[in-house]
Design a protein around this motif. Sequence first.
Motif, mmCIF file in Angstrom:
data_model
loop_
_atom_site.group_PDB
_atom_site.id
_atom_site.type_symbol
_atom_site.label_atom_id
_atom_site.label_comp_id
_atom_site.label_asym_id
_atom_site.label_seq_id
_atom_site.Cartn_x
_atom_site.Cartn_y
_atom_site.Cartn_z
ATOM 1 N N LEU A 1 -1.226 18.534 -29.926
ATOM 2 C CA LEU A 1 -1.221 18.109 -31.322
ATOM 3 C C LEU A 1 -0.049 17.167 -31.587
ATOM 4 C CD1 LEU A 1 -1.960 21.501 -33.098
ATOM 5 C CD2 LEU A 1 -3.554 19.654 -32.650
ATOM 6 N N SER A 2 -0.336 16.123 -32.352
ATOM 7 C CA SER A 2 0.731 15.168 -32.677
ATOM 8 C C SER A 2 1.677 15.773 -33.718
ATOM 9 C CB SER A 2 0.114 13.885 -33.228
ATOM 10 O OG SER A 2 1.134 13.084 -33.776
ATOM 11 N N MET B 1 -8.010 21.211 -40.250
ATOM 12 C CA MET B 1 -7.123 21.936 -39.345
ATOM 13 C C MET B 1 -7.881 22.379 -38.084
ATOM 14 S SD MET B 1 -3.957 23.066 -39.701
ATOM 15 C CE MET B 1 -3.717 22.413 -38.073
ATOM 16 N N LEU C 1 0.857 20.637 -40.283
ATOM 17 C CA LEU C 1 -0.114 21.438 -41.037
ATOM 18 C C LEU C 1 -0.369 22.776 -40.353
ATOM 19 C CD1 LEU C 1 -2.800 18.821 -42.150
ATOM 20 C CD2 LEU C 1 -1.128 19.975 -43.574
ATOM 21 N N ALA D 1 -2.323 13.588 -40.000
ATOM 22 C CA ALA D 1 -3.439 14.437 -39.567
ATOM 23 C C ALA D 1 -4.788 13.824 -39.927
ATOM 24 C CB ALA D 1 -3.301 15.818 -40.200
ATOM 25 N N SER E 1 1.598 15.728 -40.341
ATOM 26 C CA SER E 1 0.908 15.638 -39.047
ATOM 27 C C SER E 1 0.113 16.923 -38.804
ATOM 28 C CB SER E 1 1.928 15.454 -37.920
ATOM 29 O OG SER E 1 2.607 16.679 -37.690
ATOM 30 N N MET E 2 -0.715 16.893 -37.775
ATOM 31 C CA MET E 2 -1.519 18.073 -37.462
ATOM 32 C C MET E 2 -0.632 19.266 -37.086
ATOM 33 S SD MET E 2 -4.530 19.086 -37.618
ATOM 34 C CE MET E 2 -5.573 17.659 -37.803
ATOM 35 N N ARG E 3 0.423 18.989 -36.336
ATOM 36 C CA ARG E 3 1.323 20.089 -35.956
ATOM 37 C C ARG E 3 2.064 20.637 -37.178
ATOM 38 N NH1 ARG E 3 2.848 22.222 -31.266
ATOM 39 N NH2 ARG E 3 1.808 20.650 -30.039
ATOM 40 N N ARG F 1 1.891 11.722 -36.121
ATOM 41 C CA ARG F 1 0.773 10.934 -36.648
ATOM 42 C C ARG F 1 0.097 11.682 -37.788
ATOM 43 N NH1 ARG F 1 -4.230 9.005 -33.068
ATOM 44 N NH2 ARG F 1 -4.341 11.238 -32.908
#
Lengths: 324, 249
Positions: B112-113, B102, A185, B118, A181-183, B116
């Motif tokens: 930010l999830s 990013m 990364l 990225a 997920s984005m968090r 889910r």
Amino acid sequence: MRRFGPLAVALASFALIAALGGTAPNWVVFLTTMAFAKGIVALGLVLLMRGGLVSFGQGLFYCAGAYAAGLAMRWADASDALLLVALGGAVALLLGLAIAPLLAGYRSIFFATLTLALSMIAYGILNKTYSLGGSDGINLRAPSFLFYRAATPDAFGYALFVFTGLVTVAAAVLCRLHFDSMRGLLSLAARDNEIRVEYLGASVRRVSLGNFVAAAGLGGMGGALAALALGHIDPDFAFWTSSGEFVFLAILAGHQSVVAVFLASILLELVRSFSSQYFPNSWQMALGIFLLLVILFLPEGLGSLLRRRNPPPEAASLPVESLK
Amino acid sequence: MTALIEARGLHKSFGAVVAARDVSVMARRGERVGLIGNNGAGKTTFVNMVTGYVKPDRGSILLDGIDITGLPPRVVSRHGVSRSFQMPQLFQSMTPEENMLMALGIARSERLSSWRDARTPDLMAELHDLLARFRLGEYRDRSIAALPGGVRKLVDIAMAVTRRPKLLLLDEPTSGVAAEEKFPLMDVIMSALAGGEVAVLFVEHDMEIVARYAERVLAFYDGRVIADDIPTTVLGNEEVQRYVTGIVQ
């Protein structure tokens, strides 16, 4: 189809674990149960390490989860494994939340040393608190599993193995989803370059605190599972050697793969088990040599074997033509 | 036209060294402003004050009328100020594509999830557009360590524009780039930024670059702005020639 991927992998993994456990000898079932329990703790440490922090005091949460489960069983007569493990995770998570602000401003060796200090304080307090069993610790009876209570030790061993496998698969899938997920990364980004993360508009502090608290929760769940498997808890759960073992596991696994954490945990349990059997007086040396070999030949851990490789570098300078 | 950024009377000292003395700077929407000056003249200190990395001792910075003086970089960034760095600040363990993903992910999400993936279709579409605008397609999967210096600069700048800033500060975008690559690099940067209303302030030592790409030039010397005008006027200024460019007629 993609959204059902993790669920399908989870179900297949769980079915495989349950099937293998049913045919394996008891010692393998117990060893794997302990490996999974410790793997869950190490998974939390990997989560933390992805953000650039290493805790030398993960034993604190491992111990908190174990004692929460043990004391709930002793004082409140709670006996359901699911409830005890959830309670262990919740207590450790709350402890992590309470400690996190104290650690938020620290990095590298200062962070590691502070976490170590906190776990050793807990070790010292538990050693001298006789109402909690003092240095002898406390014994736990066999828990039930929802509506199932095992009639024999073998049946209990297998039931706990299946239950631990279920928790392991759930933790692994959730962590894999989080890592992608984005968090997730963002943790890697913060480890690489905190200044850039801040300039992009994200908070490194928030990332670090989130990882720390999640790692605490995983540590507590792993501690509760280990306590149920061993049937006994004592202050050694918080001793620095426990924390060191989790750091070793995380290094052995690396930060790229969730599966590698559990493979590393099983491998470590096997090495320890066989080396203590065949070299009873020098098994620590065998373990040390094993660690040395891992650092020399797999510096990024077992997970690096599964990593996607980048194409080799080609361009040595900026191709001006491509910019025109 | 009203000012987008207005810095008034900025003063900053580091111990006995005064890095900024009563610096006042204004820039309008869409303007391209070159910042010139020798090392230690106060250009980077000015950039650091505007972006929140350094807090000024005195003075104020208004962005679109909002006081952003002394706010941390994270908050300044959310107000619409982005920057690139003299030494590109990239995530070394990631590919250029992941670096930009990013940056896009942070820019597009308030929260930010944690679960889910990225790589959402929307974000990937935007990423492909960004890679194309900055001509980075062929480098997307490379290791950062293997990238040429100019490409690293482009990735750094591409990351800075993901938030669609109102003000973009570029700290020496062509430093460390081979002479024959400087103009193509600046062409890519300027064409990628064209069409928007972003104001660009770029620190630069190469006067040819300044003369070609800046609409206005600010010359810094000893922590002060000693000239502020169109490039031909500033570069022809006797004081600028003596203290900055070193070309004395």
